[in-house]
Design a protein around this motif. Structure first.
Motif, short mmCIF file in Angstrom:
data_model
loop_
_atom_site.label_atom_id
_atom_site.label_comp_id
_atom_site.label_asym_id
_atom_site.label_seq_id
_atom_site.Cartn_x
_atom_site.Cartn_y
_atom_site.Cartn_z
N LEU A 125 0.83 -1.20 0.00
CA LEU A 125 0.00 0.00 0.00
C LEU A 125 0.87 1.25 0.00
N ASP A 126 0.59 2.18 -0.88
CA ASP A 126 1.23 3.48 -0.99
C ASP A 126 2.69 3.40 -1.43
N ARG A 127 3.47 2.54 -0.81
CA ARG A 127 4.87 2.36 -1.17
C ARG A 127 5.09 0.94 -1.67
N GLY A 128 5.88 0.82 -2.72
CA GLY A 128 6.16 -0.50 -3.26
C GLY A 128 7.29 -1.20 -2.52
N HIS A 137 -0.34 -4.14 -5.83
CA HIS A 137 0.12 -2.87 -5.27
C HIS A 137 -0.98 -1.83 -5.43
N VAL A 138 -1.30 -1.12 -4.34
CA VAL A 138 -2.34 -0.08 -4.35
C VAL A 138 -1.68 1.24 -3.99
N ALA A 139 -1.77 2.21 -4.88
CA ALA A 139 -1.12 3.50 -4.62
C ALA A 139 -1.59 4.54 -5.61
N SER A 140 -1.38 5.78 -5.23
CA SER A 140 -1.56 6.86 -6.18
C SER A 140 -0.39 6.85 -7.14
N ALA A 277 -6.05 8.54 1.31
CA ALA A 277 -5.41 7.53 2.15
C ALA A 277 -6.38 6.46 2.60
N GLY A 278 -7.58 6.88 3.03
CA GLY A 278 -8.56 5.91 3.49
C GLY A 278 -8.95 4.94 2.39
N MET A 279 -9.06 5.45 1.17
CA MET A 279 -9.42 4.59 0.05
C MET A 279 -8.32 3.57 -0.26
N ILE A 280 -7.07 3.97 -0.10
CA ILE A 280 -5.96 3.02 -0.30
C ILE A 280 -6.11 1.85 0.65
N GLY A 281 -6.42 2.14 1.93
CA GLY A 281 -6.62 1.07 2.90
C GLY A 281 -7.81 0.20 2.57
N GLU A 282 -8.91 0.83 2.16
CA GLU A 282 -10.12 0.07 1.81
C GLU A 282 -9.87 -0.85 0.62
N ILE A 283 -9.23 -0.32 -0.41
CA ILE A 283 -8.98 -1.13 -1.61
C ILE A 283 -8.06 -2.30 -1.29
N GLY A 284 -7.09 -2.06 -0.40
CA GLY A 284 -6.20 -3.15 0.01
C GLY A 284 -6.97 -4.32 0.59
N GLU A 294 -10.06 -16.62 -4.25
CA GLU A 294 -9.37 -17.18 -5.41
C GLU A 294 -9.84 -16.52 -6.71
N LYS A 295 -10.14 -15.24 -6.63
CA LYS A 295 -10.49 -14.47 -7.81
C LYS A 295 -9.25 -13.73 -8.31
N PRO A 296 -9.13 -13.47 -9.60
CA PRO A 296 -7.97 -12.75 -10.12
C PRO A 296 -7.95 -11.31 -9.60
N VAL A 297 -6.75 -10.79 -9.35
CA VAL A 297 -6.60 -9.41 -8.88
C VAL A 297 -5.66 -8.66 -9.80
N GLU A 298 -5.81 -7.35 -9.82
CA GLU A 298 -4.93 -6.52 -10.63
C GLU A 298 -3.57 -6.39 -9.94
N ALA A 299 -2.51 -6.38 -10.74
CA ALA A 299 -1.17 -6.22 -10.18
C ALA A 299 -0.98 -4.83 -9.60
N TYR A 300 -1.69 -3.84 -10.17
CA TYR A 300 -1.58 -2.47 -9.68
C TYR A 300 -2.94 -1.80 -9.76
N THR A 301 -3.36 -1.17 -8.67
CA THR A 301 -4.60 -0.42 -8.64
C THR A 301 -4.28 1.03 -8.33
N PRO A 302 -4.44 1.94 -9.30
CA PRO A 302 -4.17 3.35 -9.03
C PRO A 302 -5.32 3.99 -8.27
N VAL A 303 -4.98 4.92 -7.38
CA VAL A 303 -5.98 5.68 -6.64
C VAL A 303 -5.87 7.14 -7.07
N GLU A 304 -6.99 7.72 -7.42
CA GLU A 304 -7.01 9.04 -8.04
C GLU A 304 -6.42 10.13 -7.14
N LEU A 305 -5.67 11.06 -7.75
CA LEU A 305 -5.12 12.23 -7.09
C LEU A 305 -5.93 13.46 -7.46
#
Length: 311
Positions: A125-128, A137-140, A277-284, A294-305
């Motif tokens: 989250l936020d940092r790789g 990975h979830v981050a702006s 920030a709260g959305m980053i935690g929620e998406i995580g 066991e559903k597929p997930v995205e390797a990277y989820t961008p959060v809007e700035l």
């Protein structure tokens, strides 16, 4: 994703680690045992001595409660060694997934590998993390955010008749992807708009350190017209130094914390690049749920700035 199996006895590791680990904000589950009736997740956060990460934690807790998950929150106190200890202890506890906000992106590779060995999926989250196998990975987009801050500064300097003027940058914790990416974006904007960067110095995402660093830099560079701080905490420290020096300097922060936005509204801070920030935690937590199902997930989820200004 393939993970290797655990190589060492868990009971011995538990005895060694439990005494040294401090759990912060645990939800429904404060001891070594994990409630087998519900999936148990863990959030290992770089520090809770920063409003941004407190909001991230609260977002994760809110979503975990909604899904009925146990969520343990561990504070690494900006210490990569403590972060490793936290994750090793979680391997003993047998959590289903780890949400990791690294203290240091480079060192976090070893932390991720420790989770890999325990077959525990990791979501950063936020940092790789530079190394190991990260599920998602979830981050702006920090590069875009740094560039957005630079573009705003260039526009404001032009309005004041200082196009191409002298600017400074306060950098975050060296080794973190956030500091690197925000700096990369800002430098791209500096080059595009022909601004003159006279100083770029770490202040470790810390308000007090930023105050001290800015005081010294202002003495060394009397013609500086703008400062980009890679987070709001450093921006607030910079504002204090600028006021004390009685200088008219544009200060732009990053994160969009409550205090940062209030400083924009009061006119002390020219702008802040607001993350959610709260959305980053929620998406995580949502991604962890997908993985556990066991559903597929995205390797990277961008959060809007978004850029928050007083205008």
């Amino acid at each position: 994703m393939n993970f290797s199996t655990i190589m060492s006895p868990r009971k011995l590791l538990a005895a060694a680690l439990t005494a040294s680990l401090a759990l912060t904000g645990c939800s429904k589950n404060d001891d070594a045992a994990v409630d087998s009736d519900q999936p148990s997740l863990a959030l290992v956060v770089s520090t809770l001595n920063n409003p941004f990460f407190v909001t991230l934690k609260e977002g994760a807790e809110k979503k975990a409660d909604e899904f009925g998950y146990n969520l343990m929150v561990l504070d690494s106190q900006n210490d990569s060694a403590r972060e490793m200890t936290n994750v090793e202890d979680l391997a003993v506890r047998g959590v289903s997934a780890i949400l990791l906000n690294p203290a240091d992106s480079s060192a976090a590779g070893n932390t991720v590998r420790a989770a890999n060995r325990a077959n525990i999926p990791v979501i950063t989250l936020d940092r790789g993390a530079e190394g190991g196998e990260v599920l998602s990975h979830v981050a702006s987009d920090n590069v875009a955010g740094g560039e957005l801050a630079g573009d705003f500064i260039a526009e404001q300097l032009k309005k004041k008749g200082f196009a191409g003027g002298e600017v400074m940058q306060l950098e975050g914790v060296a080794g973190t992807s956030a500091a690197r990416d925000r700096g990369e974006g800002f430098m791209k904007s500096v080059t595009t708009h022909n601004m003159t960067l006279v100083a770029s110095q770490p202040a470790d995402f810390d308000r007090t350190r930023a105050l001290n660093v800015t005081e010294n830099l202002l003495q060394a560079h009397p013609n500086v017209k703008a400062i980009f701080a890679q987070n709001d905490e450093m921006a607030l420290g910079a504002i204090t130094a600028v006021k004390a020096a009685q200088r008219d300097i544009i200060v732009v922060g990053f994160d969009g914390t409550d205090e940062g936005i209030k400083a924009v509204e009061s006119g002390d801070l020219a702008a802040t690049v607001a993350q959610q920030a709260g959305m980053i935690g929620e998406i995580g937590i949502e991604i962890a749920r997908q993985a556990l199902s066991e559903k597929p997930v995205e390797a990277y989820t961008p959060v809007e700035l978004r850029l928050v200004t007083s205008g």
